[in-house]
Every structure is written in structure tokens, then in C-alpha cells.
Design a protein around this motif. Structure first.
Motif, PDB file in Angstrom:
ATOM      1  N   ASN A   1      32.960  43.768  48.882  1.00  0.00           N
ATOM      2  CA  ASN A   1      32.067  42.864  48.168  1.00  0.00           C
ATOM      3  C   ASN A   1      30.839  42.562  49.023  1.00  0.00           C
ATOM      4  O   ASN A   1      30.972  42.112  50.166  1.00  0.00           O
ATOM      5  CB  ASN A   1      32.772  41.541  47.848  1.00  0.00           C
ATOM      6  CG  ASN A   1      33.998  41.708  46.990  1.00  0.00           C
ATOM      7  OD1 ASN A   1      34.012  42.530  46.069  1.00  0.00           O
ATOM      8  ND2 ASN A   1      35.044  40.941  47.273  1.00  0.00           N
TER       9      ASN A   1
ATOM     10  N   THR B   1      35.364  32.946  43.272  1.00  0.00           N
ATOM     11  CA  THR B   1      34.775  34.277  43.289  1.00  0.00           C
ATOM     12  C   THR B   1      35.143  34.996  41.998  1.00  0.00           C
ATOM     13  O   THR B   1      36.201  34.731  41.409  1.00  0.00           O
ATOM     14  CB  THR B   1      35.271  35.088  44.507  1.00  0.00           C
ATOM     15  OG1 THR B   1      34.644  36.361  44.518  1.00  0.00           O
ATOM     16  CG2 THR B   1      36.775  35.263  44.472  1.00  0.00           C
TER      17      THR B   1
ATOM     18  N   THR C   1      29.496  41.121  41.330  1.00  0.00           N
ATOM     19  CA  THR C   1      30.402  40.122  41.872  1.00  0.00           C
ATOM     20  C   THR C   1      29.607  38.914  42.338  1.00  0.00           C
ATOM     21  O   THR C   1      28.412  39.025  42.644  1.00  0.00           O
ATOM     22  CB  THR C   1      31.244  40.678  43.033  1.00  0.00           C
ATOM     23  OG1 THR C   1      32.236  39.716  43.409  1.00  0.00           O
ATOM     24  CG2 THR C   1      30.375  40.982  44.253  1.00  0.00           C
TER      25      THR C   1
ATOM     26  N   ARG D   1      38.759  46.580  47.947  1.00  0.00           N
ATOM     27  CA  ARG D   1      37.418  46.341  47.439  1.00  0.00           C
ATOM     28  C   ARG D   1      36.484  45.916  48.576  1.00  0.00           C
ATOM     29  O   ARG D   1      36.909  45.238  49.517  1.00  0.00           O
ATOM     30  CB  ARG D   1      37.424  45.245  46.366  1.00  0.00           C
ATOM     31  CG  ARG D   1      38.070  45.677  45.087  1.00  0.00           C
ATOM     32  CD  ARG D   1      38.310  44.514  44.147  1.00  0.00           C
ATOM     33  NE  ARG D   1      37.069  43.853  43.765  1.00  0.00           N
ATOM     34  CZ  ARG D   1      37.037  42.846  42.885  1.00  0.00           C
ATOM     35  NH1 ARG D   1      38.149  42.418  42.324  1.00  0.00           N
ATOM     36  NH2 ARG D   1      35.894  42.282  42.581  1.00  0.00           N
TER      37      ARG D   1
ATOM     38  N   SER E   1      34.153  38.735  39.300  1.00  0.00           N
ATOM     39  CA  SER E   1      33.485  40.021  39.158  1.00  0.00           C
ATOM     40  C   SER E   1      33.624  40.532  37.736  1.00  0.00           C
ATOM     41  O   SER E   1      34.520  40.119  36.987  1.00  0.00           O
ATOM     42  CB  SER E   1      34.051  41.055  40.143  1.00  0.00           C
ATOM     43  OG  SER E   1      35.308  41.548  39.697  1.00  0.00           O
TER      44      SER E   1
ATOM     45  N   THR F   1      30.058  44.974  43.943  1.00  0.00           N
ATOM     46  CA  THR F   1      31.382  45.294  44.477  1.00  0.00           C
ATOM     47  C   THR F   1      31.752  46.722  44.113  1.00  0.00           C
ATOM     48  O   THR F   1      31.344  47.237  43.066  1.00  0.00           O
ATOM     49  CB  THR F   1      32.450  44.321  43.920  1.00  0.00           C
ATOM     50  OG1 THR F   1      33.734  44.656  44.460  1.00  0.00           O
ATOM     51  CG2 THR F   1      32.528  44.377  42.410  1.00  0.00           C
TER      52      THR F   1
END
Length: 215
Positions: A188, A122, A145, A186, A124, A166
Motif C-alpha cells: 500500500n 483503512t 487505497t 499487499r 480499498s 495498492t
């Protein structure tokens, strides 16, 4: 004659004493120069660090093993790099990128075969705005993201990249002039995509803690 000699001697001694005293004054050692004032702390400049945390994910849609929706929760680990600009007063603006890995795999039994479904890599790219209260920087951040959704079974391996957005907030606290600690939340939203003959979507709430170094 004696009085004249005594008078001259006294004048000589007095003048010698005055000269010696003046010389002594000029030879008094100067006080050491004051140390330069320590430079004020600033959040401006490049930085990098590492984070760990936990994510609470939810997948929805239809894929092998997933029918409807299910939770995909697990630990996460990664690193980040960024740059801050002090705009005015205590206001700070910046750019930051991160790359990490989520352990949130679910295993389903389909026709007697185990099927693993989850996300892995993952990342961003986010813009940040915040305000520095001396050594504490409170900020909000948002941007792009993405994550890889993976499905694995006997003889089958499917991986698709999901892209979304995000947004979140956090606080960086400078432990020293060069090192800081971080805590952030956060959200997402990785959007939806055709996957394994169906359409699925994935979103996630995460909490990260980390440590960084200013350069």
C-alpha cells in the motif's frame, strides 16, 4: 379322446406358462433413476468474508514527534466483499472492496507531553484477475487505497485521510462449495500530504489471512 384331451391340456398349460412368464418380465422393477450429476464448482458470483493480518508501515517527513522516518507496525483486522466473473476457461475477473483497522500507533515524548501518531481506518477498492485451478484461485489485484493518519496529544487531535494505490497477489482455496480460505500479500502506497504543519508520506507491506463465504 384321452389323447385329444391330453394334447389340449398341454397346449393350454404351455400357453399359460408363456403368458405368465411374459407378465413376470414386464413386472420386473425398474432400476432407480441415476442421481443427477453434481454441478461443477465455480468461482463465479458474490462473496464476503473477514481477514486478519499484520502490517509493516513506514512514515517519512516532519510532524510532531516524527522527524525523518519511523516504522509503524502492527496487527490489522477487517472485512471484504466482492464479485467474480468466470471469463473463459479457468480465467476469473472480479471487483472487491474492503474496510479494516490497523493498530500501528507510535508514542513520542515532546516537551514532556505524550504524542500518539499512527493510522487507523483503512480501505480499498480493487480489480482482480486470476486463474482457477479447480478449488484454488490464484489472483493479482490492484486499485485505490486510503487510510486515516491520526495525531493525538493533550488538547490536540488531528486526522487526515491519505489516498494512494495498492497492488498485491494471493490465493483463495475453496474448503467447501460455499466457504473458502484466503492468504495474500499487499503493498500500500498512501502517498504524501501536508499534515500538522509539515509534509509526511506513508507506505505499508501487509500480509492477510482470512475466510470467506460464496453466495
Amino acid at each position: 379322446m384321452k389323447y385329444s384331451f391330453a394334447f389340449a391340456a398341454s397346449i393350454f398349460l404351455a400357453s399359460s406358462t408363456a403368458v405368465f412368464a411374459a407378465d413376470a418380465v414386464t413386472q420386473v422393477p425398474e432400476a432407480p433413476a441415476a442421481a443427477e450429476a453434481a454441478s461443477a464448482f465455480t468461482w463465479a458470483g458474490p462473496y464476503a468474508g473477514a481477514f486478519g493480518g499484520y502490517g509493516w508501515g513506514e512514515g517519512k517527513g516532519s510532524a510532531t514527534g516524527l522527524n525523518g522516518k519511523d516504522n509503524f507496525d502492527g496487527a490489522r483486522l477487517g472485512g471484504f466483499i466482492g464479485y467474480n466473473w468466470v471469463v473463459s476457461g479457468g480465467f476469473v475477473a472480479g471487483l472487491e472492496g474492503d474496510l479494516g483497522y490497523d493498530w500501528n500507533k507510535n508514542t513520542y515524548s515532546v516537551l514532556g507531553t505524550n504524542v500518539d501518531l499512527g493510522t487507523g481506518l483503512t480501505g480499498s477498492a480493487r480489480a482482480r484477475v486470476g486463474y482457477g485451478f479447480d478449488r484454488a484461485l490464484v489472483y493479482a489485484a490492484g486499485g485505490w487505497t486510503g487510510t486515516n493518519v491520526n495525531l493525538e496529544a493533550t488538547g490536540v487531535k488531528i486526522s487526515e485521510t491519505f489516498n494512494g494505490w495498492t497492488i498485491g497477489a494471493g490465493v483463495d482455496y475453496a474448503i467447501t462449495d460455499k466457504m473458502f480460505a484466503r492468504a495474500e500479500y499487499r503493498y500500500n502506497d498512501f502517498g504524501d500530504k501536508t499534515f500538522d504543519g509539515g509534509k509526511i508520506s506513508f507506505d505499508q507491506h501487509v500480509v492477510n489471512v482470512g475466510v470467506g463465504v460464496k453466495f
